[in-house]
Design an enzyme around this catalytic site. Structure first.
Site, PDB file in Angstrom:
ATOM      1  N   CYS A 179     -23.935   3.154 -17.122  1.00 61.60           N
ATOM      2  CA  CYS A 179     -22.489   3.183 -17.207  1.00 61.60           C
ATOM      3  C   CYS A 179     -21.907   1.836 -16.788  1.00 61.60           C
ATOM      4  O   CYS A 179     -22.372   1.270 -15.790  1.00 61.60           O
ATOM      5  CB  CYS A 179     -21.971   4.295 -16.298  1.00 61.60           C
ATOM      6  N   PRO A 180     -21.001   1.300 -17.530  1.00 60.90           N
ATOM      7  CA  PRO A 180     -20.252   1.824 -18.677  1.00 60.90           C
ATOM      8  C   PRO A 180     -20.779   1.348 -20.033  1.00 60.90           C
ATOM      9  O   PRO A 180     -20.106   1.522 -21.048  1.00 60.90           O
ATOM     10  CB  PRO A 180     -18.860   1.255 -18.444  1.00 60.90           C
TER      11      PRO A 180
END
Length: 75
Positions: free
Chosen positions: A13-14
């Site tokens: 993430c992200p």
């Protein structure tokens, strides 16, 4: 059958979400994108983004610690 596949396996993430956005921006309306991710945050982030976008989540699968999203590019 999908038009494109984005393998975001191993990304954290992200990055899976950012790569999904970039790929969708390069697609034509009506095309479908398959996204494969291993980051557990993707199961939350990608559907949340799609709810706020013009794109549509067609299907989502979870198997063997992998998430598979099928997305239709919006008009």
């Amino acid at each position: 059958m999908v038009d494109r596949t984005l393998d975001a396996s191993g990304l954290h993430c992200p990055m899976p979400l950012l790569k999904t956005k970039l790929e969708l921006n390069s697609m034509s309306p009506g095309e479908t994108l398959e996204v494969i991710a291993t980051d557990v945050g993707s199961a939350r982030d990608i559907p949340a983004f799609l709810k706020l976008s013009r794109h549509r989540l067609v299907d989502i699968f979870e198997t063997d610690d992998r998430y598979r999203f099928v997305i239709e590019c919006g008009r």
